[in-house]
Design a protein around this motif. Structure first.
Motif, mmCIF file in Angstrom:
data_model
loop_
_atom_site.group_PDB
_atom_site.id
_atom_site.type_symbol
_atom_site.label_atom_id
_atom_site.label_comp_id
_atom_site.label_asym_id
_atom_site.label_seq_id
_atom_site.Cartn_x
_atom_site.Cartn_y
_atom_site.Cartn_z
ATOM 1 N N ARG A 269 0.853 -1.192 0.000
ATOM 2 C CA ARG A 269 0.000 0.000 0.000
ATOM 3 C C ARG A 269 0.890 1.244 0.000
ATOM 4 N NH1 ARG A 269 -5.547 -0.205 2.595
ATOM 5 N NH2 ARG A 269 -6.308 -2.287 2.088
ATOM 6 N N ILE A 270 0.542 2.180 -0.831
ATOM 7 C CA ILE A 270 1.296 3.441 -0.923
ATOM 8 C C ILE A 270 0.388 4.541 -0.370
ATOM 9 C CG2 ILE A 270 2.644 4.929 -2.454
ATOM 10 C CD1 ILE A 270 3.543 1.998 -2.535
ATOM 11 N N GLU B 82 -9.849 -6.662 -5.079
ATOM 12 C CA GLU B 82 -8.459 -6.465 -4.666
ATOM 13 C C GLU B 82 -7.883 -5.171 -5.244
ATOM 14 O OE1 GLU B 82 -6.988 -11.065 -4.058
ATOM 15 O OE2 GLU B 82 -7.569 -10.391 -6.063
ATOM 16 N N LEU B 83 -8.294 -4.811 -6.452
ATOM 17 C CA LEU B 83 -7.874 -3.527 -7.029
ATOM 18 C C LEU B 83 -8.417 -2.372 -6.182
ATOM 19 C CD1 LEU B 83 -8.441 -4.295 -10.829
ATOM 20 C CD2 LEU B 83 -6.236 -3.922 -9.735
ATOM 21 N N MET B 84 -9.686 -2.512 -5.756
ATOM 22 C CA MET B 84 -10.280 -1.482 -4.908
ATOM 23 C C MET B 84 -9.587 -1.437 -3.543
ATOM 24 S SD MET B 84 -12.532 0.207 -6.582
ATOM 25 C CE MET B 84 -13.367 1.050 -5.219
ATOM 26 N N ASP B 85 -9.252 -2.599 -3.018
ATOM 27 C CA ASP B 85 -8.544 -2.684 -1.737
ATOM 28 C C ASP B 85 -7.226 -1.925 -1.816
ATOM 29 O OD1 ASP B 85 -7.774 -3.365 0.791
ATOM 30 O OD2 ASP B 85 -7.734 -5.525 0.473
ATOM 31 N N TRP B 86 -6.495 -2.129 -2.928
ATOM 32 C CA TRP B 86 -5.220 -1.418 -3.098
ATOM 33 C C TRP B 86 -5.456 0.091 -3.176
ATOM 34 C CZ3 TRP B 86 -2.855 1.353 -7.270
ATOM 35 C CH2 TRP B 86 -1.482 1.630 -7.060
ATOM 36 N N ALA B 87 -6.481 0.486 -3.936
ATOM 37 C CA ALA B 87 -6.785 1.915 -4.088
ATOM 38 C C ALA B 87 -7.147 2.553 -2.744
ATOM 39 C CB ALA B 87 -7.922 2.104 -5.086
ATOM 40 N N GLU B 88 -7.838 1.799 -1.884
ATOM 41 C CA GLU B 88 -8.243 2.336 -0.584
ATOM 42 C C GLU B 88 -7.047 2.549 0.348
ATOM 43 O OE1 GLU B 88 -11.175 -0.429 0.735
ATOM 44 O OE2 GLU B 88 -12.684 0.283 -0.699
ATOM 45 N N GLU C 85 -17.431 6.248 -7.939
ATOM 46 C CA GLU C 85 -18.614 6.231 -7.069
ATOM 47 C C GLU C 85 -18.269 5.946 -5.612
ATOM 48 O OE1 GLU C 85 -21.368 3.467 -8.769
ATOM 49 O OE2 GLU C 85 -22.014 4.854 -10.346
ATOM 50 N N GLU C 86 -17.322 5.018 -5.366
ATOM 51 C CA GLU C 86 -17.048 4.612 -3.993
ATOM 52 C C GLU C 86 -15.970 5.445 -3.311
ATOM 53 O OE1 GLU C 86 -16.545 0.420 -3.379
ATOM 54 O OE2 GLU C 86 -18.285 -0.088 -4.617
ATOM 55 N N LEU C 87 -14.998 5.927 -4.094
ATOM 56 C CA LEU C 87 -13.896 6.691 -3.493
ATOM 57 C C LEU C 87 -13.856 8.149 -3.940
ATOM 58 C CD1 LEU C 87 -10.969 4.063 -3.709
ATOM 59 C CD2 LEU C 87 -12.595 4.438 -1.853
ATOM 60 N N GLY C 88 -14.706 8.495 -4.903
ATOM 61 C CA GLY C 88 -14.739 9.877 -5.391
ATOM 62 C C GLY C 88 -13.528 10.274 -6.197
#
Length: 465
Positions: A202-203, A410-416, A444-447
């Motif tokens: 995670r960055i 998992e892509l969303m998990d990384w983005a979060e 939609e979920e993270l803006g």
């Protein structure tokens, strides 16, 4: 100082990744991939490179798959002679994969010449093995999580991406006249629960993000792949048969070796010979031993027996060893390339063992349309191998969940993992449907402000920094 980006590949398609960053006084590429797949895409490899090669001063690689490194020999052939930065394992894998790619390019040109199907009187390879070797002196291996400088204004750090051995997420920090800015390139992200590779790092912060979207519209199956694998092997062994697994040499073969070893140790499948019949897979497996700190198996590899060295395991480098398996009868597992049965040694195993009902073929990866693997998977009564129609009487199994790509969750998990929203996020390395699905989800979920760039499209990332 202004900073711009241009998309020379990996935009709207899952291939040919090349992202050009220009800070005015210095231009560099992130990845230098070959276009693969449909003919229209492959023909782009022959196009004139969309910028003067003499203006390009450095290349940063995320990992060693050909859709990220396969254009390097062509670029070097055209005059590029700058440093090519990569992780240490990527440097060694790149040598294996580029040499093999050069060999295939030469063989394809020779075949076209013999059969006369090329529009050119004397068809030439895109590049040769010699061209591939010319890349090697330019490789500049770097350790993970250790910042290095590629220009007085540019610092780079590699973090684990979990996709294949050596795969990295790239953080690029550009020092402007007044402030610094961070670019983060996901490369290809792996699975969070991969038993061999570390999960994607995670960055916390980035101004601009490049995120891959190969499986941006898909969620992985909840099934446990090792259980499905065990069932297919047990059923085949109960019939007195032999198991053939077409598998990609880098990543997939080593994951299979891990699961098969674990299943045998736990008594979930009988102990039987396991033949790894792929010189490239054998070379790649050695790198897991050389770069043991780059994956989770460090402690396991210190044991006398481990997934890559145990009494049941046989490595077959030589062609004569491979051919000897044609007459093998009884319980055994053969892992051989190519993963989609489009070529390689797996073909003669299929040729000899597909016609027998007691045998089993286990498909463990995506099978593209019009490939031999896809035809076997879809239940065609016969497939053409070496000019002969070979009946498919062996039982065909599918084992899902062995993909090396992160799914949508998992892509969303990384983005979060980012603490703040990036100013701009480019959705790359995905077909239209998957890129759009991930774009909507991030928005939609993270803006997040998301962009799906087109081939050769340019963007101003920063002005007057």
């Amino acid at each position: 100082m202004n900073v711009t980006a241009k998309f020379l590949g990996g935009s709207g398609v899952v291939t040919g990744s090349k992202y050009l960053i220009d800070i005015g006084e210095f231009e560099f590429l992130v990845d230098c991939g070959l276009f693969q797949g449909p003919k229209a895409l492959r023909q782009q490899n022959w196009d004139k490179f969309p910028m003067p090669v003499s203006d390009l001063e450095a290349i940063i690689l995320t990992h060693a798959h050909l859709d990220h490194i396969g254009y390097l020999p062509k670029l070097v052939k055209q005059g590029f002679n700058g440093p090519i930065y990569c992780t240490e394992a990527t440097a060694e894998l790149a040598k294996i994969l580029l040499l093999d790619s050069g060999k295939l390019q030469e063989e394809e040109a020779e075949y076209a010449r013999k059969k006369g199907y090329s529009k050119h009187e004397n068809p030439q390879p895109l590049y040769t093995m010699e061209d591939a070797e010319a890349v090697f002196p330019l490789l500049s291996p770097q350790p993970f999580e250790s910042t290095f400088e590629i220009h007085p204004r540019i610092k780079v750090t590699y973090f684990h991406a979990g996709h294949i051995l050596g795969a990295a997420i790239v953080k690029v920090v550009i020092q402007g006249d007044h402030q610094s800015k961070k670019l983060v390139f996901s490369g290809d992200l792996g699975r969070y629960k991969d038993p061999i590779l570390y999960p994607p790092s995670r960055i916390p912060k980035a101004d601009i993000v490049w995120i891959e979207s190969t499986y941006g519209d898909r969620k992985a199956t909840e099934q446990k792949p090792e259980e499905e694998l065990a069932r297919a092997i047990r059923e085949t062994f109960d019939r007195g048969g032999l198991v053939i697994i077409p598998a990609f040499a880098v990543g997939r073969t080593q994951l299979l070796m891990y699961h098969i070893y674990q299943l045998m140790e736990k008594g979930k499948i009988p102990k039987a010979p396991v033949f790894v019949d792929s010189p490239m897979a054998i070379d790649a497996t050695r790198l897991y031993l050389d770069f043991h700190t780059d994956h989770r198996l460090t402690a396991m590899l210190e044991e006398e027996h481990h997934p890559f060295k145990h009494p049941q395991l046989r490595y077959f480098q030589k062609q004569e060893q491979s051919m000897s398996l044609n007459e093998f009868r009884g319980n055994a597992i053969i892992i051989s390339a190519s993963g989609m049965a489009t070529g390689g040694r797996v073909l003669h195993h299929l040729f000899h063992h597909l016609p027998h009902e007691k045998n089993g073929v286990i498909m463990v990866g995506f099978q593209a349309e019009e490939t031999r693997g896809r035809r076997i998977l879809e239940g065609e009564p016969s497939v053409r191998i070496y000019g002969n129609e070979v009946p498919v009487r062996a039982k065909v199994y599918t084992v899902e969940g062995l993909s090396a790509h992160a799914d949508q969750d998992e892509l969303m998990d990384w983005a979060e993992g980012f603490c703040e929203k990036p100013k701009m996020t480019f959705i790359v390395h995905g077909e239209k449907k998957s890129a759009e699905a991930l774009s909507v989800k991030l928005n939609e979920e993270l803006g997040w402000n998301t962009i799906i760039p087109q081939y050769l499209e340019s963007f101003v990332l920063f002005e007057g920094i």
